[in-house]
Structures are given as structure tokens and as C-alpha cells.
Design an enzyme around this catalytic site. Structure first.
Site, short mmCIF file in Angstrom:
data_model
loop_
_atom_site.label_atom_id
_atom_site.label_comp_id
_atom_site.label_asym_id
_atom_site.label_seq_id
_atom_site.Cartn_x
_atom_site.Cartn_y
_atom_site.Cartn_z
N ASN A 205 0.77 -0.97 0.10
CA ASN A 205 -0.03 -0.36 0.14
C ASN A 205 0.93 1.36 -0.46
OD1 ASN A 205 -1.65 1.72 1.01
ND2 ASN A 205 -1.93 1.43 2.74
N LYS B 226 -0.40 3.98 -0.38
CA LYS B 226 -0.93 5.30 0.08
C LYS B 226 -0.15 6.60 -0.75
CE LYS B 226 0.24 3.74 4.58
NZ LYS B 226 -0.17 3.39 6.12
N HIS C 224 -9.60 1.05 4.21
CA HIS C 224 -8.45 0.89 4.87
C HIS C 224 -9.10 1.30 6.72
CE1 HIS C 224 -4.16 2.01 5.81
NE2 HIS C 224 -3.87 0.81 5.18
N GLU D 132 -7.41 4.04 7.61
CA GLU D 132 -6.60 6.11 7.09
C GLU D 132 -8.14 6.81 6.41
OE1 GLU D 132 -3.28 5.63 5.44
OE2 GLU D 132 -2.30 4.73 7.11
N GLU E 222 -5.39 -5.37 10.40
CA GLU E 222 -4.93 -4.64 10.17
C GLU E 222 -5.12 -3.85 11.87
OE1 GLU E 222 -2.98 -3.31 6.59
OE2 GLU E 222 -4.22 -1.51 6.99
N GLY F 296 1.85 1.99 10.75
CA GLY F 296 2.15 3.18 10.54
C GLY F 296 3.21 3.78 12.23
N SER G 60 2.37 -2.24 10.52
CA SER G 60 3.98 -2.74 10.44
C SER G 60 5.04 -3.63 10.85
CB SER G 60 4.37 -2.17 11.96
OG SER G 60 4.31 -0.74 12.53
C1 PEP Z 1 -0.88 -0.41 5.26
O1 PEP Z 1 -0.88 1.30 5.46
O2 PEP Z 1 -1.96 -0.82 5.47
C2 PEP Z 1 -0.15 -0.32 7.15
C3 PEP Z 1 0.08 -1.21 7.50
O3 PEP Z 1 1.14 0.55 6.75
P1 PEP Z 1 2.35 0.04 7.69
O4 PEP Z 1 3.10 -0.96 7.64
O5 PEP Z 1 3.43 1.48 7.53
O6 PEP Z 1 2.33 0.32 9.28
#
Ligand code: PEP
Length: 249
Positions: free
Chosen positions: A9, A11, A96, A98, A168, A174, A210
Site C-alpha cells: 500500500n 498510500k 483502510h 485511514e 490491520e 505506521g 508495521s
Molecule cells: C497500511 O497502510 O496498510 C500499513 C499496514 O502501513 P504500515 O505497514 O506502514 O504500518
């Protein structure tokens, strides 16, 4: 043989020029591996570039990070499923964290999006996960089940079988704090149960939050994980190449 899906992803990063350099480097270093798929979710402006560059590779695909549920209309700033399809998408992220927590996307909207994505012939990747205070209050499974129900309740088994889930936890995205493989596995097992009770067979459930080069081997060694959805650690081609090449037993 174990099947694994590695999803990147990007973003709001990586424009078309940077994507060209990234995918060239990736293709030069990555041979298809049995049972392994690698998907990219670039920004909307980069989707067509990525999908063109990976044409002909059945193990690779590009997808949209978000779509509107209407096929067309006066929705400034949105992209529809048909527009994503025309740009080469084969999948779409839905819900997601976000989108949910920064842009206020509701469970009901994720349900409309799942249906639109399925109707358009794309694979929906539905993201679910609890906030830290919900985990601490022991509400993780209830939150995840509410999100599953909001998006998927009422779908026919045949449609449900096409849906991929990305678990997630919001507190892990993040932040550098990942769920332990055991914690993730408990939630994955619950999600698997929810889906199979409603007719899904062999659901694909990814973990995200992460994931990086230090923890990927331990995470994918957990058999409840059918792959990973990765933000930060997918932004550099060299890191992503290493990550998707992680050996599993
Ligand atoms: C994501 O954006 O779906 C995500 C898991 O980000 P990160 O790996 O940076 O935590």
C-alpha cells in the site's frame, strides 16, 4: 504448498516517474515464485503506469486504494470502479483504517463499496481492525466482527468467497508496533470462522501493521497468515524485493 499474498500500500507516495524506476528495479530482481502473489496499491495517478509495467505477469497485480460505490457521476475527487478497471486495477482496498478514521468512512459505506467492487469484477480487500483503546477494553473481536458484518452481511457465499480480508490493528499501522504472530493468529482464526460460517471456503486473510524486514519471517511463519499488507516497508523497491522473497517453510 503454502500460498502467500504480499500487498504493497503506497498510500500518498510514488508518482508515475518514481513508479517506473521502482517497478523496473523490482522486475529485474523478482522471479515468479510458486504460490506467491505480489500486489501493488499505488495512488490513483500511478495506477495505470504500474498496471502497464506488470502486464503479462499473472503473479503480479495492481489495485486501487479506494473507490466510490457509484459507477459515475458528480463526485469530485473520487474514482469509480469502472475508472479503476480502465486504469488496469484487478483489486481494490476497502475500509483502510485511514479511510475510516481520517475520512470518516462508515461500515455502511464499506458495504456499498464491496458490492460495487464485486460487481465490477475486482477483488475487494476489506481492511478491518481495532483501535488501541478498543483492544485494551477487550473489544477487538467485537469491533472486527462489527466491521465484517457492516461490509459483508447479506452477501451470497459465492461473492463472499472472492473477498480478501486484511486484519490491520489501527495501533500497529505506521507506528513501528506490530501485533505478535500469536495475537494476529487469534483474530485471523475468528475472522476465518465468521467467513466460513457464511459459506466462504479457504478465505485469504492478510495481516497489516508495521510489517518490516525484521518481523516478516516470524509473521509469515504463522500459518493463520495468508500474507501481509505493507505500507512503509513497501515504498523502496530494494526493501520490498527482500520482503517478498522471505523464505517460508
Ligand atoms: C497500511 O497502510 O496498510 C500499513 C499496514 O502501513 P504500515 O505497514 O506502514 O504500518
Amino acid at each position: 504448498m503454502r500460498s502467500l499474498l504480499f500487498a504493497a500500500n503506497w498510500k500518498m507516495h510514488v508518482g508515475p516517474a518514481a513508479a517506473r524506476a521502482y517497478i523496473d528495479q523490482f522486475l529485474a530482481g523478482y522471479q515468479a515464485q510458486p504460490g506467491r502473489r505480489v500486489w501493488f496499491f499505488p495512488p490513483a495517478t500511478t495506477l495505470h503506469t504500474v498496471s502497464q509495467l506488470i502486464t503479462g505477469r499473472a503473479d503480479l497485480a495492481a489495485g486501487a486504494q479506494n473507490v466510490h460505490w457509484e459507477p459515475k457521476g458528480a463526485f469530485t475527487g473520487e474514482i469509480s470502479v469502472p475508472l479503476a478497471v480502465e486504469a488496469g486495477a484487478r483489486a481494490a482496498l476497502i475500509g483502510h483504517s485511514e479511510r475510516r478514521h481520517v475520512f470518516g468512512e462508515t461500515d455502511a459505506e464499506t458495504g456499498l463499496k464491496v458490492r460495487a467492487v464485486l460487481a465490477g469484477g475486482l477483488v475487494p480487500v476489506l481492511c478491518v481492525g481495532e483501535k488501541l483503546e478498543q483492544r485494551e477494553a477487550g473489544e477487538t473481536l467485537a469491533v472486527v466482527q462489527r466491521q465484517l458484518a457492516g461490509a459483508l452481511e447479506g452477501l451470497e457465499a459465492e461473492a463472499l468467497r472472492k473477498v480478501i480480508i486484511a486484519y490491520e490493528p489501527v495501533w500497529a499501522i505506521g507506528t513501528g508496533k506490530n501485533a505478535t504472530p500469536r495475537d494476529a493468529a487469534q483474530v485471523h482464526a475468528d475472522i476465518r470462522g465468521w467467513l466460513t460460517q457464511r459459506g466462504a471456503t479457504s478465505p485469504v486473510i492478510l495481516y497489516g501493521g508495521s510489517v518490516n524486514l525484521k518481523n516478516i519471517a516470524e509473521l509469515v511463519a504463522e500459518r493463520e497468515l495468508d500474507g501481509v499488507l505493507v505500507g512503509g516497508a513497501s515504498l523502496e523497491a530494494a526493501t520490498w524485493l527482500q520482503l517478498v522473497s522471505t523464505p517460508v517453510s
